[in-house]
Design a protein around this motif. Structure first.
Motif, PDB file in Angstrom:
ATOM      1  N   GLU A 172      24.467  40.697  30.050  1.00 18.89           N
ATOM      2  CA  GLU A 172      25.246  41.896  29.758  1.00 18.89           C
ATOM      3  C   GLU A 172      26.334  41.603  28.724  1.00 18.89           C
ATOM      4  O   GLU A 172      26.874  40.496  28.676  1.00 18.89           O
ATOM      5  N   LYS A 187      24.231  40.085  19.160  1.00 23.34           N
ATOM      6  CA  LYS A 187      23.174  40.917  19.771  1.00 23.34           C
ATOM      7  C   LYS A 187      21.889  40.122  19.934  1.00 23.34           C
ATOM      8  O   LYS A 187      21.242  40.167  20.983  1.00 23.34           O
ATOM      9  N   SER A 193      25.159  36.169  28.415  1.00 27.19           N
ATOM     10  CA  SER A 193      26.131  37.238  28.678  1.00 27.19           C
ATOM     11  C   SER A 193      27.303  37.039  27.731  1.00 27.19           C
ATOM     12  O   SER A 193      27.647  35.901  27.407  1.00 27.19           O
ATOM     13  N   SER A 234      28.570  46.571  22.638  1.00 22.59           N
ATOM     14  CA  SER A 234      28.566  46.272  24.063  1.00 22.59           C
ATOM     15  C   SER A 234      27.863  47.311  24.921  1.00 22.59           C
ATOM     16  O   SER A 234      27.561  48.419  24.489  1.00 22.59           O
ATOM     17  N   ASP A 235      27.593  46.905  26.167  1.00 22.17           N
ATOM     18  CA  ASP A 235      26.994  47.816  27.144  1.00 22.17           C
ATOM     19  C   ASP A 235      28.087  48.529  27.921  1.00 22.17           C
ATOM     20  O   ASP A 235      27.949  49.673  28.307  1.00 22.17           O
ATOM     21  N   ARG A 236      29.156  47.798  28.171  1.00 24.95           N
ATOM     22  CA  ARG A 236      30.219  48.326  29.012  1.00 24.95           C
ATOM     23  C   ARG A 236      31.561  48.009  28.367  1.00 24.95           C
ATOM     24  O   ARG A 236      31.690  47.019  27.659  1.00 24.95           O
ATOM     25  N   PRO A 286      30.321  52.491  31.239  1.00 22.97           N
ATOM     26  CA  PRO A 286      29.372  52.307  30.151  1.00 22.97           C
ATOM     27  C   PRO A 286      29.989  52.800  28.842  1.00 22.97           C
ATOM     28  O   PRO A 286      30.756  53.772  28.845  1.00 22.97           O
ATOM     29  N   ARG A 290      25.341  53.667  17.306  1.00 28.46           N
ATOM     30  CA  ARG A 290      24.575  53.026  18.371  1.00 28.46           C
ATOM     31  C   ARG A 290      23.074  53.275  18.250  1.00 28.46           C
ATOM     32  O   ARG A 290      22.296  52.720  18.995  1.00 28.46           O
TER      33      ARG A 290
END
Lengths: 254, 326
Positions: free
Chosen positions: A35, A189, A198, A213-215, A229, B267
């Motif tokens: 993540e 990435k 991570s 980022s994801d979060r 998120p 994105r």
């Protein structure tokens, strides 16, 4: 999913008596394998202190951390740093100026214990190639002979070479031109994609956090004031501080 | 609209061990009264050198080789050995530097720094007069006048940069050359500095700003027009919105394409940086200087330097535009 890192009520106070400063207050979050979490905040929000705590360059005054379920503070430091690596803002200052790129990378490989010289050379070359640097041209160079972008790529190659489970990057692109930022973020990435690393990405730039980022964790005065998120935090932020931060970002299109 | 400052065919070089490195090469630009002109480009494109020259602060090893300066109604030839009237500097043109902490004397209070600046040009000013002027200016801009009593290190980065802005405009210069004034600040402080520059323009304290930055979203929000520099040359110029929405030069397109902002389109794709590095100005490539990095380059691009295609208002220097705009 089982988490890679769990941070619980982590805090750090500087100074004593009346002159105390609580730089990080009760930060709790977890990070899943593979993540990418961005920690966003203004200067002085405590985000770099948080990075130093997780890296164990600084000890916390409160709280706990677990890596793959183990108490972080019971893991010997060298073993910990095999799993947790970092890339900092200014590659110049984390680069011994009397070391060539080869020497720097070989020294870092020392963390992994004895390796055959072929294995060392192979790891170094693969890592440099994966960040888009030609090993022949770069291994003999010294930091002042490299451009800012090349130096930062060498630092990322260094981290990749150790194949950490967790990579902490503290403003890795701030010293770089806008034209290079995307290149560096793409490297991160790809690293996640290919090795499942991570990443904790610390930045003051919401645009970069949004891209990578994801979060997102939003920090303000040492505390995490909003978490979620990326899309949710950016498009429907709830905390007034996050809203202000976003409204201060200049609009680019339209 | 009337012209406040104009340079024509400006060349400036660093003399380095018998070698000349021309960092500004044939730049012609115009700043109009009341506008903010943005100048953007990567590190090493010559934008800070241009700032030094425009702020009339070029000193060895930087030499102004040639050019013509048109400033507030008067024309001055530029060149080695030509000295411009001293009163232009600070009064007509002032520099707002990047690192505010380094620009301020750490052992002096803000009011002493203000006094020093005013006295350098008006030696008879009493401290009381100088403080009163600084106080008035701070209040006019909505800043607390108690910062006058502070030492630079006691101020936050954002406040320090605003204080430097106030100090560099105390003498009401016509033109303010701002060289990356907000690059070290976070977005909120950045916004405060930009607002302040706008206010200074509206109040007529200054009459025009040349704003140098590598950050295109910031320039889009502050500048009326933007000039893009590459390897010492201006490769494209246009109104900010047009330049960002419809860039013509492949370099500008790549710069715009590399921008990371919290807007949904980011994105949905892979944002690409610009491969390669700007050329070494000790031996710039022949023809178009961007050609070695340009994905549209044709053989002639590396032979002949492209002229400007378009008009005064909106142009780009790229051979691709020859057919489109001829």
């Amino acid at each position: 999913m089982k988490s890679l890192l769990e941070v619980e009520a982590l805090g750090r106070t500087f100074g004593s008596g009346k002159r105390t400063l609580q730089a990080v207050k009760g930060v709790t979050f977890s990070l899943a394998p593979g993540e990418i979490v961005a920690v966003v905040g203004e200067s002085g929000s405590g985000k770099s202190t948080l990075a130093r705590l997780i890296l164990r360059l600084l000890s916390p005054t409160q709280g706990q951390m677990r890596l793959e379920g183990r108490d972080v503070f019971r893991i010997p430091l060298r073993a910990y740093w095999r799993m947790v690596q970092a890339v900092f803002q200014d590659p110049y200052s984390s680069f011994n100026q009397f070391y060539s790129v080869r020497r720097l990378l070989q020294k870092s490989l020392g963390l992994l214990g004895p390796l055959s010289s072929q294995e060392r050379e192979a790891r170094i070359r693969t890592a440099l190639q994966s960040v888009g640097l030609e090993p022949e041209g770069i291994l003999g160079k010294y930091p002042h002979q490299l451009s800012g972008g090349q130096r930062q790529r060498v630092m990322i190659a260094r981290a990749i070479m150790l194949r950490p489970r967790l990579l902490i990057t503290d403003e890795p692109t701030s010293a770089l031109d806008a034209s290079l930022r995307a290149t560096v973020l793409n490297l991160l990435k790809d690293l996640r994609q290919e090795q499942g690393t991570s990443i904790i990405f610390i930045t003051h730039d919401i645009g970069q956090a949004y891209y990578l980022s994801d979060r997102i964790l939003v920090m303000h005065q040492g505390e995490v004031v909003e978490e979620g998120p990326v899309e949710r935090v950016v498009e429907q932020s709830q905390h007034p501080y996050t809203k202000r931060l976003l409204s201060d970002v200049p609009r680019f299109h339209g | 609209m009337d012209t406040l400052l104009r340079v024509k065919n400006l060349c400036a070089a660093y003399a380095q061990g018998g070698q000349r490195v021309r960092a500004v090469d044939g730049v012609s630009l115009e700043l109009r009264r009341g506008e903010v002109l943005g100048i953007a480009g990567e590190s090493g494109c010559g934008k800070s050198t241009l700032a030094q020259v425009l702020a009339l602060l070029a000193r060895p090893p930087l030499w102004v080789e040639q050019g013509e300066l048109w400033l507030d109604g008067a024309v001055y030839p530029l060149g080695q050995g030509i000295h411009l009237p001293r009163e232009l500097r600070g009064r007509k043109v002032a520099l707002l530097p990047q690192g505010a902490l380094n620009a301020l004397n750490p052992t002096a209070r803000v009011r002493e720094i203000a006094l020093e600046v005013i006295r350098a040009h008006e030696p008879k000013t009493t401290p009381q007069e100088a403080y009163a002027r600084a106080r008035e200016r701070l209040e006019q801009l909505g800043l607390p006048s108690r910062v006058l009593e502070a030492y630079p290190h006691q101020l936050s980065g954002g406040m320090r940069q605003r204080v430097v802005t106030v100090i560099s405009t105390l003498l009401n210069p016509k033109v303010l050359v701002a060289d990356e004034p907000t690059s070290a600040l976070d977005v909120s402080s950045q916004k405060a500095v930009v607002r302040m520059l706008r206010k200074l323009l509206e109040q007529g304290v200054i009459e025009g700003v040349i704003f140098i930055a590598h950050d295109l979203p910031l320039l889009r929000s502050v500048a009326d027009r933007i000039a893009i520099m590459y390897a010492g040359k201006v490769v494209e110029l246009g109104p900010s919105e047009e330049l960002v929405e419809a860039p013509r030069h492949p370099y500008t397109q790549a710069l715009v394409g590399a921008v990371l902002v919290p807007e949904p389109y980011i994105r949905q794709k892979r944002v690409e940086g610009i491969e390669g590095t700007p050329p070494d100005l000790r031996s710039p490539p022949p023809g178009c200087r961007f050609a070695p990095r340009c994905k549209y380059a044709q053989p002639r691009c590396s032979e002949l330097e492209p002229p400007r295609f378009g008009g005064e208002e909106r142009f780009a220097a790229c051979w691709l535009l020859e057919e489109v705009l001829a």
